[in-house]
Design a protein around this motif. Structure first.
Motif, short mmCIF file in Angstrom:
data_model
loop_
_atom_site.label_atom_id
_atom_site.label_comp_id
_atom_site.label_asym_id
_atom_site.label_seq_id
_atom_site.Cartn_x
_atom_site.Cartn_y
_atom_site.Cartn_z
N GLU A 40 1.07 -1.19 0.04
CA GLU A 40 -0.03 -0.07 0.03
C GLU A 40 0.87 1.27 0.09
O GLU A 40 0.54 2.24 -0.73
CB GLU A 40 -1.01 -0.03 1.28
N SER A 65 1.13 4.20 -2.72
CA SER A 65 0.97 5.41 -2.78
C SER A 65 1.97 6.45 -3.17
O SER A 65 1.80 7.53 -3.72
CB SER A 65 0.65 5.91 -0.99
N GLN A 116 1.29 6.72 -6.96
CA GLN A 116 0.36 7.61 -7.06
C GLN A 116 0.91 9.22 -7.06
O GLN A 116 0.77 10.01 -7.98
CB GLN A 116 -0.75 7.46 -6.11
N TYR A 134 -0.87 14.17 -5.74
CA TYR A 134 -1.62 14.08 -4.60
C TYR A 134 -1.59 15.32 -3.78
O TYR A 134 -0.42 15.92 -3.64
CB TYR A 134 -1.58 12.76 -3.65
N GLY A 144 -3.64 13.98 3.78
CA GLY A 144 -3.72 12.40 4.13
C GLY A 144 -4.47 12.21 5.49
O GLY A 144 -5.24 11.10 5.31
N TYR A 184 -5.94 8.52 5.08
CA TYR A 184 -5.07 7.85 3.94
C TYR A 184 -3.81 7.46 4.66
O TYR A 184 -2.85 8.01 4.21
CB TYR A 184 -5.03 8.73 2.86
N SER A 242 -1.27 5.30 4.23
CA SER A 242 -0.20 5.10 3.41
C SER A 242 0.35 6.18 2.92
O SER A 242 1.61 6.30 2.80
CB SER A 242 -0.67 3.85 2.45
N MET A 243 -0.60 7.11 2.57
CA MET A 243 0.07 8.24 1.97
C MET A 243 0.81 9.42 3.13
O MET A 243 1.80 9.88 2.68
CB MET A 243 -0.86 9.18 1.30
#
Length: 224
Positions: free
Chosen positions: A8, A12, A15, A21, A183, A188, A190-191
Motif C-alpha cells: 500500500e 501511494s 500515485q 496528490y 492524508g 489515508y 499509507s500516503m
C-alpha cells in the motif's frame, strides 16, 4: 484501522510521484519544502552565528543582545505561527519566518558556547601578537568555535524540518506538511507514511551534506 502494508505504501508512492496528490506531485512537494527549509536555515546561519560569536567574545555585545535573546529563547517556535500569519499572510514568508525562529536559537547558543570554550591562552596569545580584528575573527575566533558551531547547525537543521511540517499544516498549497494534512483528512495512512519517510530521507541527506561540509571545514578532526 490497520498499519499500511509495504504494498500500500508503494502504491501511494507511485500515485503521488506520477499522478500527484494534495495538489501536486512528489517532486513539487519536495522542492517546496526543501526551499522553505533552506531559506529559513540559511537565514538562521547568517544572523545567528555572527550574533553568537559576538556575544561570546564581547561583554558589551552580550550585555546589549542577551536580554532580548533571553526573552525570545523560551518561546516555542510554533507559537510564532499565528503572529507570522498576521504579519506576513499565508504565503511562504510566514513559514520561512517560523523556520528561522526555530533554527536561530540553537545557532546562537552553540556559537556563543564555542567562543567560550576557546582556551584563554590562545586568545591572550593572539592579543599579545597584535593580530588585527579581521584576521583574529577568521584565524582564531571562527576556527576555535567551529566544533560547537556545527553542533548548533545540526540542531538548527533538525528544528527547521520539525517546524516546517507544523508550518505547512496551515494554509499551504504544496509541501510535505500539506500532504500530511491532506492524508489525515482523507484517512489515508499509507500516503501519510510516504510523506513521513520522504521527510526522514530529506533530513538524512541534508544532515549528511552538513557533515561533509564539517569535515571539509575541519580536516584536522577527520584525520585525528
Amino acid at each position: 484501522m490497520t498499519f499500511p502494508t509495504p504494498g500500500e505504501v508503494w502504491d501511494s508512492l507511485v500515485q503521488i510521484a506520477t499522478t500527484g496528490y494534495g495538489d501536486g506531485r512528489l517532486d513539487q512537494h519536495v522542492l517546496q519544502s526543501v526551499k522553505l527549509v533552506l531559506l529559513g536555515f540559511l537565514a538562521a546561519i547568517v544572523i545567528g552565528v555572527p550574533l553568537g560569536l559576538s556575544m561570546g567574545y564581547s561583554r558589551r555585545a552580550e550585555a546589549f543582545f542577551n536580554p532580548v535573546f533571553s526573552l525570545i529563547r523560551p518561546i516555542p517556535p510554533l507559537a510564532w505561527i499565528p503572529l507570522a500569519i498576521v504579519w506576513l499572510g499565508l504565503g511562504d514568508a510566514a513559514k520561512i519566518m517560523v523556520i528561522w525562529m526555530a533554527a536561530f536559537v540553537p545557532a546562537v547558543i552553540n556559537s556563543y558556547a564555542g567562543v567560550r570554550n576557546i582556551e584563554p591562552q590562545l586568545l591572550e596569545a593572539a592579543d599579545m601578537l597584535g593580530i588585527r580584528r579581521g584576521a583574529f575573527v577568521w584565524e582564531v575566533l571562527v576556527p576555535g568555535s567551529l566544533p560547537m558551531i556545527f553542533t548548533g547547525l545540526r540542531l538548527s537543521l533538525q528544528a527547521a524540518w520539525t517546524t516546517l511540517v507544523a508550518g505547512e499544516l496551515v494554509g499551504a498549497l504544496l509541501g510535505l506538511g500539506h500532504v500530511l494534512t491532506q492524508g489525515s483528512l482523507d484517512i489515508y495512512p499509507s500516503m501519510i507514511l510516504v510523506a513521513m519517510l520522504t521527510i526522514a530521507a530529506l533530513g538524512w541527506v541534508m544532515t549528511w551534506c552538513l557533515g561533509m561540509l564539517e569535515r571539509r571545514a575541519m580536516p584536522w578532526r577527520a584525520t585525528s
